[in-house]
Design a protein around this motif. Structure first.
Motif, PDB file in Angstrom:
ATOM      1  N   LEU A 251       1.140  -1.058   0.172  1.00  0.00           N
ATOM      2  CA  LEU A 251       0.346  -0.202   0.533  1.00  0.00           C
ATOM      3  C   LEU A 251       0.670   1.750  -0.042  1.00  0.00           C
ATOM      4  O   LEU A 251       0.709   2.218  -0.650  1.00  0.00           O
ATOM      5  N   LEU A 252       1.978   0.802   0.704  1.00  0.00           N
ATOM      6  CA  LEU A 252       3.024   2.542   1.169  1.00  0.00           C
ATOM      7  C   LEU A 252       3.795   3.101  -0.608  1.00  0.00           C
ATOM      8  O   LEU A 252       3.736   4.205  -0.988  1.00  0.00           O
ATOM      9  N   SER A 253       3.651   2.331  -0.912  1.00  0.00           N
ATOM     10  CA  SER A 253       4.611   1.578  -2.467  1.00  0.00           C
ATOM     11  C   SER A 253       3.775   2.233  -3.758  1.00  0.00           C
ATOM     12  O   SER A 253       3.942   3.396  -3.999  1.00  0.00           O
ATOM     13  N   ALA A 254       2.197   1.604  -3.756  1.00  0.00           N
ATOM     14  CA  ALA A 254       0.732   2.430  -4.654  1.00  0.00           C
ATOM     15  C   ALA A 254       0.956   3.472  -3.998  1.00  0.00           C
ATOM     16  O   ALA A 254       0.662   5.056  -5.541  1.00  0.00           O
ATOM     17  N   PHE A 255       1.036   3.896  -2.493  1.00  0.00           N
ATOM     18  CA  PHE A 255       0.392   5.799  -2.772  1.00  0.00           C
ATOM     19  C   PHE A 255       1.625   6.576  -3.250  1.00  0.00           C
ATOM     20  O   PHE A 255       1.788   8.130  -3.153  1.00  0.00           O
ATOM     21  N   ALA A 256       2.551   5.931  -2.827  1.00  0.00           N
ATOM     22  CA  ALA A 256       4.025   6.596  -2.884  1.00  0.00           C
ATOM     23  C   ALA A 256       4.091   7.645  -4.088  1.00  0.00           C
ATOM     24  O   ALA A 256       4.747   8.313  -4.486  1.00  0.00           O
ATOM     25  N   ARG A 257       3.282   6.543  -5.023  1.00  0.00           N
ATOM     26  CA  ARG A 257       3.942   6.813  -6.372  1.00  0.00           C
ATOM     27  C   ARG A 257       2.461   7.999  -6.928  1.00  0.00           C
ATOM     28  O   ARG A 257       2.818   8.270  -8.646  1.00  0.00           O
ATOM     29  N   MET A 258       1.690   8.348  -6.771  1.00  0.00           N
ATOM     30  CA  MET A 258       0.693   9.254  -6.619  1.00  0.00           C
ATOM     31  C   MET A 258       1.105  10.128  -7.446  1.00  0.00           C
ATOM     32  O   MET A 258       0.875  11.286  -8.716  1.00  0.00           O
ATOM     33  N   ALA A 259       2.681  11.075  -6.569  1.00  0.00           N
ATOM     34  CA  ALA A 259       3.022  12.335  -6.982  1.00  0.00           C
ATOM     35  C   ALA A 259       3.817  11.339  -8.404  1.00  0.00           C
ATOM     36  O   ALA A 259       4.280  13.203  -9.014  1.00  0.00           O
ATOM     37  N   GLU A 260       4.151  10.876  -9.193  1.00  0.00           N
ATOM     38  CA  GLU A 260       5.037  10.303 -10.297  1.00  0.00           C
ATOM     39  C   GLU A 260       4.083  10.383 -11.001  1.00  0.00           C
ATOM     40  O   GLU A 260       4.308  10.446 -12.049  1.00  0.00           O
ATOM     41  N   MET A 357      11.537  11.191  -9.267  1.00  0.00           N
ATOM     42  CA  MET A 357      11.442  10.188  -8.450  1.00  0.00           C
ATOM     43  C   MET A 357      11.251   8.982  -9.019  1.00  0.00           C
ATOM     44  O   MET A 357      11.753   7.792  -8.577  1.00  0.00           O
ATOM     45  N   TYR A 358      10.829   8.863 -10.095  1.00  0.00           N
ATOM     46  CA  TYR A 358      11.103   7.255 -11.117  1.00  0.00           C
ATOM     47  C   TYR A 358      12.813   7.361 -11.425  1.00  0.00           C
ATOM     48  O   TYR A 358      12.831   6.177 -10.958  1.00  0.00           O
ATOM     49  N   GLY A 359      13.608   7.900 -11.023  1.00  0.00           N
ATOM     50  CA  GLY A 359      15.108   7.325 -11.209  1.00  0.00           C
ATOM     51  C   GLY A 359      15.003   6.476  -9.519  1.00  0.00           C
ATOM     52  O   GLY A 359      15.562   5.458 -10.413  1.00  0.00           O
ATOM     53  N   PRO A 360      14.965   6.626  -8.844  1.00  0.00           N
ATOM     54  CA  PRO A 360      15.164   6.137  -7.917  1.00  0.00           C
ATOM     55  C   PRO A 360      14.233   5.149  -7.259  1.00  0.00           C
ATOM     56  O   PRO A 360      14.100   3.855  -6.383  1.00  0.00           O
ATOM     57  N   GLN A 361      12.939   4.994  -7.933  1.00  0.00           N
ATOM     58  CA  GLN A 361      11.696   4.837  -8.175  1.00  0.00           C
ATOM     59  C   GLN A 361      11.900   3.449  -7.752  1.00  0.00           C
ATOM     60  O   GLN A 361      11.058   2.327  -7.455  1.00  0.00           O
ATOM     61  N   ALA A 362      12.795   2.245  -9.202  1.00  0.00           N
ATOM     62  CA  ALA A 362      12.843   1.095  -8.885  1.00  0.00           C
ATOM     63  C   ALA A 362      13.424   0.656  -8.020  1.00  0.00           C
ATOM     64  O   ALA A 362      12.688  -0.747  -7.189  1.00  0.00           O
ATOM     65  N   ALA A 363      14.495   0.246  -7.628  1.00  0.00           N
ATOM     66  CA  ALA A 363      15.304   0.389  -6.462  1.00  0.00           C
ATOM     67  C   ALA A 363      14.684   0.627  -4.859  1.00  0.00           C
ATOM     68  O   ALA A 363      14.253  -0.457  -4.075  1.00  0.00           O
ATOM     69  N   LEU A 364      14.269   1.699  -5.079  1.00  0.00           N
ATOM     70  CA  LEU A 364      13.277   2.360  -3.990  1.00  0.00           C
ATOM     71  C   LEU A 364      11.989   0.927  -2.987  1.00  0.00           C
ATOM     72  O   LEU A 364      11.887   0.565  -1.975  1.00  0.00           O
TER      73      LEU A 364
END
Length: 457
Positions: A251-260, A357-364
């Protein structure tokens, strides 16, 4: 067989580096092809589908109907994540990626042959909906495997953010190719664009699929999955297991993507309808601007992935979320001027905070899940955002503008997404430069959360 071979015979450093290069190239080219297919549909939706498949509707209603079909692809992405996440953790990353590429490519190829409303009535829109759903299922399973194929071949923890950012490079590359194909056919076909020109880029996607399949057949399974096979630690139902063990991280991963994700589809899909219908600029100007923005992301995505290795994955991501929340107002101020130069600049700059956001997002996201559940957990967390962010974004933007007649209402929506992302990202774990090769729940002290204790890390 690949997994057993890698697990039984450890590779030399030179062979491992060679496989890493192959994995990064295969993942990047594969995601480029898949995102070309997905973005091609996004670009054509705002320019063509409302006119050809909903000609009897009011222009605003027709646009909403076209974007509803567009949103179906996002609703399908968690379905693809569930299906292919399961098989990615059961039979391996490589085999699953071959299937997702085939599924996505054949669905996109078929769009080229869908008759319009004038020929078969509403059944044309029904066919588009079905094909869009299949596209979404394919891309829903693609992302997790591509990221893991690169990330799990990385032997050093210090560069994992940079390596994992290369599959993300497929987004601007696919966006560039999709917009280039539409721009080229727009100029070649001229007045025939609505008749046949828009179909050609979909038809040509089959060539890219053949190239991608050839490349993916020539890579080995990742060492982490190979070790899981050798140790007989493969889960029977990985998707159910990750939902039981790490629901909070999903759930945190999904909501973290809102701004991206939500702003991205406003800046790259909604902008075509908004620019042509409201701002009165040409589709070629918009296509050229999005092309330039995607070229800029060729450099900014790996740069911010690398920067996350230096300052921390979560910190880099939160900086990007804060920037996009502010930038939305600047963006609509620039495009609202109706000056072609300012519109061009706004579109080009719009993808810079996205890259942050998208650069570090995969590893995050991927680092947050234990190895034997990583494909399932990362895929589901990533793709659930499609339901709450990417899919609804153009619809919400269209509705907000129709009601308020102001781009600043859309900027307020972007700000709201940024706030949600900041809250979610602040609660995600940060595994920058930490070992992720071992299972997080190897030790009894980890409890049910699926995370390792500091001692285990």
């Amino acid at each position: 067989m690949d997994a057993l071979q890698v697990g039984a015979t450890p590779l030399s450093d030179e062979d491992a580096r060679r496989q890493l290069r192959r994995a990064v190239i295969a993942s990047t080219i594969g995601t480029t092809i898949e995102w070309y297919d997905f973005f091609l549909y996004s670009t054509v939706t705002g320019l063509v589908f409302a006119k050809l498949y909903f000609p009897e509707s009011d222009p605003v209603v027709g646009t909403l109907q076209a974007f509803l079909i567009y949103a179906v692809g996002f609703l399908a992405r968690p379905v693809g994540a569930a299906i292919f996440g399961h098989y990615g953790d059961r039979i391996g990353r490589k085999a699953t990626l071959i299937v997702t590429l085939l599924l996505m490519g054949l669905a996109t190829f078929a769009v080229a042959f869908v008759p319009t409303y004038a020929t078969i009535g509403i059944w044309g829109a029904v066919a588009l909906t079905v094909l869009r759903f299949i596209q979404g299922v394919g891309v829903g399973g693609e992302w997790g495997g591509s990221v893991l194929m690169s990330m799990e071949w990385t032997r050093t923890n210090a560069h994992r953010g940079f390596v994992a950012s290369w599959p993300q490079f497929g987004v601007p590359a696919g966006l560039f190719l999709a917009n280039l194909a539409v721009l080229a056919m727009s100029q070649i076909s001229g007045s025939g664009f609505l008749t046949w020109g828009w179909r050609v880029p979909f038809f040509l996607s089959i060539v890219l699929v053949a190239i991608g399949l050839y490349i993916r057949f020539n890579i080995l399974e990742t060492p982490i999955f190979a070790r899981l096979v050798a140790e007989r630690r493969i889960e029977k139902t990985p998707m159910l297991e990750v939902l039981r063990r790490q629901p909070k991280d999903i759930l945190l991963s999904a909501f973290a993507r809102m701004a991206e994700q939500a702003p991205f589809y406003i800046f790259t899909a909604f902008v075509f309808t908004y620019g042509v219908s409201t701002l009165g600029v040409t589709r070629d100007l918009l296509l050229t601007a999005v092309l330039a923005a995607s070229v800029l992301e060729f450099f900014t995505i790996p740069f911010f992935g690398h920067l996350s290795d230096l300052i921390g994955r979560r910190r880099m991501y939160m900086i990007g979320a804060a920037v996009v929340g502010v930038f939305g107002f600047l963006y609509f101020a620039m495009v609202g001027s109706r000056d072609p130069l300012w519109i061009f600049v706004a579109i080009v700059l719009s993808l810079v905070p996205h890259s942050m956001m998208y650069g570090p997002q995969a590893a995050l996201i991927a680092e947050s899940f234990t190895g034997r559940l990583r494909y399932s957990g990362a895929s589901m967390g990533y793709q659930l955002a499609s339901v709450i962010a990417g899919g609804p974004a153009p619809l919400i933007a269209t509705a907000l503008f129709a009601y308020y007649h102001s781009g600043y209402a859309i900027a307020g929506y972007i700000l709201g997404c940024a706030v949600l992302s900041l809250i979610a990202a602040s609660r995600l774990g940060d595994y920058t430069n930490k070992d992720i090769s071992r299972e997080y729940d190897d030790r009894p002290s980890t409890g049910n959360s699926g995370h390792a204790t500091p001692a285990a890390r």
